[in-house]
Design an enzyme around this catalytic site. Structure first.
Site, PDB file in Angstrom:
ATOM      1  N   GLU A 108      -4.636   3.691  -0.974  1.00  0.00           N
ATOM      2  CA  GLU A 108      -4.011   4.737  -0.144  1.00  0.00           C
ATOM      3  C   GLU A 108      -4.784   6.054  -0.260  1.00  0.00           C
ATOM      4  O   GLU A 108      -5.010   6.744   0.725  1.00  0.00           O
ATOM      5  CB  GLU A 108      -2.547   4.914  -0.550  1.00  0.00           C
ATOM      6  CG  GLU A 108      -1.723   3.687  -0.176  1.00  0.00           C
ATOM      7  CD  GLU A 108      -0.266   3.825  -0.552  1.00  0.00           C
ATOM      8  OE1 GLU A 108       0.014   3.832  -1.765  1.00  0.00           O
ATOM      9  OE2 GLU A 108       0.567   3.954   0.353  1.00  0.00           O
ATOM     10  N   GLU A 128       1.512  -4.070  -3.492  1.00  0.00           N
ATOM     11  CA  GLU A 128       2.837  -3.571  -3.900  1.00  0.00           C
ATOM     12  C   GLU A 128       3.945  -4.606  -3.777  1.00  0.00           C
ATOM     13  O   GLU A 128       4.892  -4.606  -4.575  1.00  0.00           O
ATOM     14  CB  GLU A 128       3.217  -2.335  -3.073  1.00  0.00           C
ATOM     15  CG  GLU A 128       2.441  -1.079  -3.417  1.00  0.00           C
ATOM     16  CD  GLU A 128       1.110  -0.947  -2.685  1.00  0.00           C
ATOM     17  OE1 GLU A 128       0.638  -1.947  -2.103  1.00  0.00           O
ATOM     18  OE2 GLU A 128       0.542   0.149  -2.704  1.00  0.00           O
TER      19      GLU A 128
END
Ligand code: NAI
Length: 701
Positions: A108, A128
């Site tokens: 990210e 995730e």
């Protein structure tokens, strides 16, 4: 300025170095340091472009999972978002230089940069979902802008990493840098320094005409591949939002879904399981300074189902093996099985013909003990019979070098009875692999009374080297996993005797999330094997015993291997109900005077799962498991328990021990104390308002 993030200058380029060993996780301080150094670079008049790179073996391997469970998690998340925003808003171009891994929060951050260059061996990913979460710092919004929705959905919903080449092809990175990454990244930064900065958030070209079928197909796949889990579906929703909403709104939607996932019992269970897996290496009396034996070569006695699988596990990890059988025929059978296994790996593209050949060449098959004196480890995998195993141990004790670790793969026998026939019981240990041993990650490490710390440490290091999870188990009948599966299987059988169908029982536990129903598992493992496991663990004297299993075995209905067991199997091993079995069950139950009744799905689940919980609590109290989480790791990695429920012990805690005890007492009322007395530890913890997973860590006997 903090020490986790360094600001360096390379003439007109700023090089920001993340230095948070071992994997540059985004621990508190890293996001702040990154934001501060980006700002510093922007105010430094001599800097034209910025490179962000990781020190050591990797770029940023991810967010700091420890921070998610804390009361301060909101502040932590805000610091991550601020770092991402600061990078993206930088007026000077930011080039992210990726080696090792850019995973989760690491990717990210990388996507917030204006360009990404990557080392050929590096990988990127949004894993995730494996923790029951979705990317929460813009990953679901930026990734589809770089890679398109199909790739973004695949990465965010299923969590698999993507290698450098594929990342380049997908548009996630801009260039692969051969040679020194830092030099290449700085050169790249100079090339683009004069170009106007382009933010990932502003890129729209890959979002136009996103095919809605991508999302429905992904949902269908997620429901199958990640059965029962909510995070993959949330990840798909979030990526879909990227295609439909303005960036800011998409980001907001992602934040809401992330918060929901973070609050969910599933992410709590998965994060617990993540740490539980890491805790298994902490074994009393063993530390990182405990010496280990150098294995070098391994030798295996027995080339049956387990011996062959263990041999493959060893050579797959680069350990050459010698494997011994009793007859040339048995040896051929075993080696053919191994060859077939590698051939199918080649056929399916998992292995090249070359490396399959190399692996096979690392296995020396023979019917003598020649070369056993060179092995640093000998694993015995012969028939499950004490006398046979003792005979093998007498022989290997005579031949093996003095510092050779002697391991048995027994699934139930007493390690001390095996060790006592040698002159070096301190060198003997149980290494209980699971079938198929080249695939299954679990190994129970069973210490005998005399086992030396160095031998245990060697076994633990070996498990790691094999890519497996070694969990210490006490030397009790069935150790941890099989001792528990015995009561679980017992309840499954009692339930069919009391009126549930085989299919009801299998379906109820499959729907609970188990990889397969209990009687389907019997048919897979072999009803004869399950009968033997039950025989060793034993039942209380006078207690009710399953009626049908011995009859199935007598009829040769051993399960999938004979085409028939609790179910019947077609040539593709697809099961169907067998009226003969239903009749056999009905007849046996009536003859034994068992009342037949309708049984709810809830009762099926409770009887089977609480049997695991109750036995697990006993195992813990006896010190046969070091900690509740070790039991959970065993069930998650060896028995198909759904990871998103954390394991049987965590499940009990999450549901509340007082309620669990009450339910067990109901079963006690109905079925008698021989089967269902609540474990004293469960009662005690329930009364004290404590939980299994935080209860005292018991020392192992
Ligand atoms: P298997 O019957 O497939 O293989 C045993 C092999 O050992 C046979 O090929 C036999 O010829 C050979 N053998 C017997 N005596 C020998 C000797 N003196 N020297 C060399 N070879 C000899 O049995 P399997 O399933 O591989 O089981 C082996 C051990 O692993 C048992 O102790 C079993 O309890 C344990 N185990 C089995 C699991 C399973 O799922 N099958 C799982 C975990 C452990």
């Amino acid at each position: 300025m903090n020490t986790l993030v360094r600001f360096e200058r390379d003439q007109d380029a700023a090089v920001i170095v993340i230095d948070n060993p071992p994997v540059n996780a985004l621990s508190p301080g890293v996001p702040e340091g990154l934001a501060a150094t980006i700002e510093q670079a922007n105010t430094d008049l001599a800097v034209r472009a910025i490179v962000v790179i990781g020190n050591g073996r990797t770029f940023i391997a991810g967010a700091d999972v420890n921070e998610f469970g804390k009361a301060t998690s909101a502040r932590y998340l805000a610091s991550l978002l601020n770092a991402v925003r600061t990078v993206e808003e930088s007026a000077k171009p930011v080039v992210m230089a990726i080696h090792g891994s850019a995973l989760g929060g690491g990717l990210e951050i990388a996507m917030a940069g204006h360009y990404r260059v990557i080392a050929p061996s590096a990988q990127v990913g949004q894993p995730e979902v494996k923790l029951g979460l979705i990317p929460g710092a813009g990953g679901t919004q930026r990734l589809p802008r770089l890679a398109g929705v199909a790739k973004a959905v695949e990465m965010c919903a299923f969590g698999a990493p993507v290698k450098a080449q594929e990342a380049l092809a997908a548009g996630i990175v801009d260039r692969i840098v051969d040679g020194d990454l830092r030099t290449g990244a700085v050169a790249f930064a100079r090339e683009i320094a004069a170009k106007p900065v382009r933010k990932t958030r502003d890129r729209q070209e890959k979002l136009a005409n996103a095919d809605p079928a991508v999302f429905s197909a992904a949902r269908e796949q997620a429901r199958k591949k990640m059965r029962g889990q909510t995070a993959p579906l949330a990840a798909i929703d979030a990526v879909e939002a990227a295609a439909k909403l303005m960036f800011a709104d998409g980001l907001q939607y992602e934040a809401e879904l992330f918060a929901e996932c973070l609050r969910s019992p599933q992410s709590k269970a998965l994060i617990y399981a993540f740490f539980a897996e890491r805790a298994v290496t902490k074994i009393p009396g063993i530390s990182s300074s405990t010496p280990t034996y150098d294995i070098g070569r391994a030798a295996i006695v027995g080339a049956g189902t387990m011996g062959g699988g263990i041999a493959m596990a060893f050579v797959n990890a680069g350990i050459p093996v010698t494997i011994k059988e009793t007859t040339p025929e048995a040896l051929d059978r075993g080696m053919n099985h191994i060859r077939r296994n590698y051939a199918s790996a080649v056929q399916s593209g998992r292995l090249t013909a070359d490396s399959a050949g190399q692996k096979l060449a690392m296995i020396a098959p023979q019917i003598t003990f020649d070369g056993f004196d060179q092995a640093g480890l000998i694993v015995e995998a012969v028939f499950e019979n004490l006398a046979v195993k003792q005979q093998v141990f007498r022989e290997i004790d005579r031949i093996a070098k003095s510092d050779c670790v002697l391991a048995t793969n027994t699934s139930s026998l007493n390690i001390d009875r095996i060790a006592e026939v040698t002159k070096r019981p301190d060198m003997v240990i149980g290494l209980h692999f699971f079938s198929p041993a080249n695939i299954m990650r679990l190994v129970e490490i069973v210490r005998g009374q005399a086992t030396r710390a160095e031998v245990t440490a060697t076994a633990a290091a070996l498990a790691k080297r094999l890519g497996k999870i070694g969990v210490a188990a006490g030397n009790c009948p069935g150790f941890i996993g099989n001792r528990m599966i015995n009561v679980y299987g017992r309840e499954a059988q009692f339930l069919v005797e009391e009126g549930a169908s085989v299919e009801d029982v299998n379906q109820a536990l499959f729907d609970f999330g188990m990889a397969m129903g209990p009687l389907a598992m019997f048919d897979l493992a072999g009803n004869d094997v399950m009968r033997d496991i039950a025989g060793v663990s034993g039942a209380a004297p006078g207690a009710r015993r399953p009626l049908v299993l011995p009859q199935l075995c007598a009829l040769g209905r051993l399960g999938q291997k004979t085409g028939k067991g609790w179910s019947q199997y077609d040539e593709n091993r697809k099961p169907s109900a067998d009226p003969q079995v239903a009749e056999l069950i009905d007849h046996s139950a009536r003859a034994a005077g068992i009342e037949r009744r309708g049984i709810t799905k809830q009762e099926i689940v409770d009887r089977c799962i609480l049997a695991l919980v109750n036995e697990g609590a006993r195992i813990l109290a006896e010190g046969m498991a070091l900690r509740a989480s070790d039991i959970d790791v065993i069930y998650l990695s060896g028995y198909g328990f759904p990871a998103w429920r954390g394991g049987p012990m965590f499940y009990a805690d999450a549901n509340g021990l007082p309620g669990i005890v009450k339910r067990i007492e109901e079963f006690e009322q109905r079925h008698g104390p021989a089967l269902w007395t609540p474990a004293p530890l469960l009662k005690q913890l329930a009364e004290e308002g404590k939980t299994l997973c935080t209860a005292l860590q018991y020392s192992q006997k």
